[in-house]
Enzyme design. Structure first.
Site, PDB file in Angstrom:
ATOM      1  N   LYS A 213      -5.240 -29.961   4.717  1.00 17.23           N
ATOM      2  CA  LYS A 213      -5.053 -31.129   5.584  1.00 17.23           C
ATOM      3  C   LYS A 213      -3.659 -31.682   5.341  1.00 17.23           C
ATOM      4  CE  LYS A 213      -6.745 -35.715   6.681  1.00 17.23           C
ATOM      5  NZ  LYS A 213      -7.835 -36.692   6.572  1.00 17.23           N
ATOM      6  N   LYS A 266      -6.025 -28.422   9.313  1.00 22.03           N
ATOM      7  CA  LYS A 266      -5.890 -29.620  10.142  1.00 22.03           C
ATOM      8  C   LYS A 266      -4.486 -30.179  10.031  1.00 22.03           C
ATOM      9  CE  LYS A 266      -7.471 -34.337  10.375  1.00 22.03           C
ATOM     10  NZ  LYS A 266      -8.200 -35.405   9.743  1.00 22.03           N
TER      11      LYS A 266
HETATM   12  C1  PBG Z   1      -9.397 -39.795   7.445  1.00 21.51           C
HETATM   13  C2  PBG Z   1      -9.253 -38.860   8.575  1.00 21.51           C
HETATM   14  C3  PBG Z   1      -8.164 -38.759   9.439  1.00 21.51           C
HETATM   15  C4  PBG Z   1      -8.513 -37.839  10.410  1.00 21.51           C
HETATM   16  C5  PBG Z   1      -9.786 -37.375  10.110  1.00 21.51           C
HETATM   17  N1  PBG Z   1     -10.226 -38.005   8.958  1.00 21.51           N
HETATM   18  C6  PBG Z   1      -6.900 -39.499   9.473  1.00 21.51           C
HETATM   19  C7  PBG Z   1      -6.038 -39.550   8.306  1.00 21.51           C
HETATM   20  O1  PBG Z   1      -6.126 -38.737   7.388  1.00 21.51           O
HETATM   21  O2  PBG Z   1      -5.222 -40.471   8.285  1.00 21.51           O
HETATM   22  C8  PBG Z   1      -7.635 -37.449  11.573  1.00 21.51           C
HETATM   23  C9  PBG Z   1      -8.337 -37.014  12.791  1.00 21.51           C
HETATM   24  C10 PBG Z   1      -7.553 -37.098  14.039  1.00 21.51           C
HETATM   25  O3  PBG Z   1      -6.353 -37.462  14.060  1.00 21.51           O
HETATM   26  O4  PBG Z   1      -8.143 -36.796  15.070  1.00 21.51           O
HETATM   27  N2  PBG Z   1      -9.496 -39.216   6.195  1.00 21.51           N
HETATM   28 ZN    ZN Z   2      -9.418 -40.823   4.606  1.00 24.03          ZN
END
Ligand code: PBG
Ligand code: ZN
Length: 341
Positions: A213, A266
């Protein structure tokens, strides 16, 4: 290649046009739509799609998220109506994000049995027992500071966060979640969550790890949707540097060693190389998260009439599958389900 001089060319031309006859004619199999369909290599399937919900406390609430046309924050009663639609479209799975009424420094809403995701999960499983409910396990939506871990003196603490993440995961499983999906990026969370699930009788509940991520600018619209923007600093001390591919494979390998059942990359579109590499290094299912910013860019261009939304979305998602994704979390899921009919 065979070459011959063109007999019929205009003799007044002072240059030579050799006639080139291709030995291989790739276009033969492109001549007719049914033929193209017969040799198509990649098929985006309805069963691969996971559709996200943003759930708030209250009743009769359905608030559009401005930067994500078509997506709403909604109360459980409204969510159930959309879930009925999702099920009738043939979508198999939803991903739950909760926006609690109050946030604190212990992320109480993340692990409490009366937390918004726990309540939503129980309702969903009661009305739609066959719908696969994936619970996003993180703390940022529930923390007053908006970070994905416990904060002390301006630092995001790793190990103390594991306990509370594990607690959240167990409480989500207890509520009936079919899959636990940790998105926090703390080190060791998969092992901690696996151990906690097993110790509490949830050894059959799989973990879909947000393994690679990245600290992406493409999460911007999501933070409006989930009200989870960090109140200070950013997430670069725990999410990955978008430039790093080898490190992404290490994250994936670690999550597999720690017990992940599905690994995720992701965002999706700028990271197709990593989806492909992940597909290559593991036999586990690979998921890709087609995130909020990817969705918003397409919606904005489509709203301006600059692109053909249906063709663009199908091309983008097919590309994600072609790269190697088995599952795609996408806000386009309902539209795609209609288009695949
Ligand atoms: C939070 C989380 C995020 C997303 C999924 N879970 C945002 C972040 O890490 O700030 C992003 C999903 C999206 O942008 O559609 N842990
Ligand atoms: Zn988070």
């Amino acid at each position: 290649m065979k070459e011959s001089l063109t007999e019929t060319r205009d003799k007044s031309l002072d240059y030579i046009l050799p006639r080139v006859t291709p030995d291989v004619r790739m276009r033969r199999l492109r001549s007719k739509a049914p033929l193209r369909a017969m040799i198509r290599e990649t098929h985006l399937r309805l069963e691969q799609l996971i559709y996200p919900f943003f759930i708030v406390e209250g009743k009769g609430i359905k608030t559009p998220i401005k930067s994500m046309p078509g997506i709403h924050q909604q109360s459980i009663d409204e969510m159930l109506k959309e879930a009925a639609e999702v099920v009738s479209l043939g979508i198999k799975s939803v991903l739950l994000f909760g926006i609690p009424a109050t946030k604190d420094a212990d992320a109480t809403g993340a692990w409490h049995s009366q937390g918004i995701v726990q309540k939503a999960t129980r309702e969903l499983k009661k009305h739609f027992p066959d719908l696969i409910v994936v619970a996003d396990t993180c703390l940022c939506e529930y923390m007053d500071h908006g970070h994905c871990g416990i904060v002390h003196e301006g630092k995001i603490l790793n190990d103390p966060s594991l306990e509370i993440l594990a607690r959240a995961a167990v409480s989500q499983a207890e509520a009936g979640a079919d899959i636990i999906a940790p998105s926090d990026m703390m080190d060791g969370r998969i092992a901690a969550i696996r151990a906690a699930l097993d110790a509490n009788g949830y050894e059959n509940i799989p973990i879909m790890a947000y393994s690679a991520k990245f600290a992406s600018a493409l999460y911007g619209p999501f933070r409006e949707a989930a009200e989870s923007a960090p109140q200070f600093g950013d997430r670069t001390s725990y999410q990955m540097d978008p430039a790093n591919a080898r490190e992404a494979m290490r994250e994936i390998e670690l999550d597999i060693e720690e017990g992940a059942d599905i690994v995720m990359v992701k965002p999706a579109m700028p990271y197709l190389d990593l989806i492909s590499e992940a597909r290559y290094i593991t036999k586990l299912p690979v998921a890709a998260y087609n995130v909020s910013g990817e969705y918003s860019m397409v919606k904005a261009a489509a709203a301006n009439g600059w692109i053909d939304e249906k063709r663009v979305v199908m091309e983008l998602l097919t590309g994600i599958v072609r790269a190697g994704a088995d599952l795609i979390i996408t806000y386009h899921a309902k539209d795609v389900a209609e288009w695949l009919k």
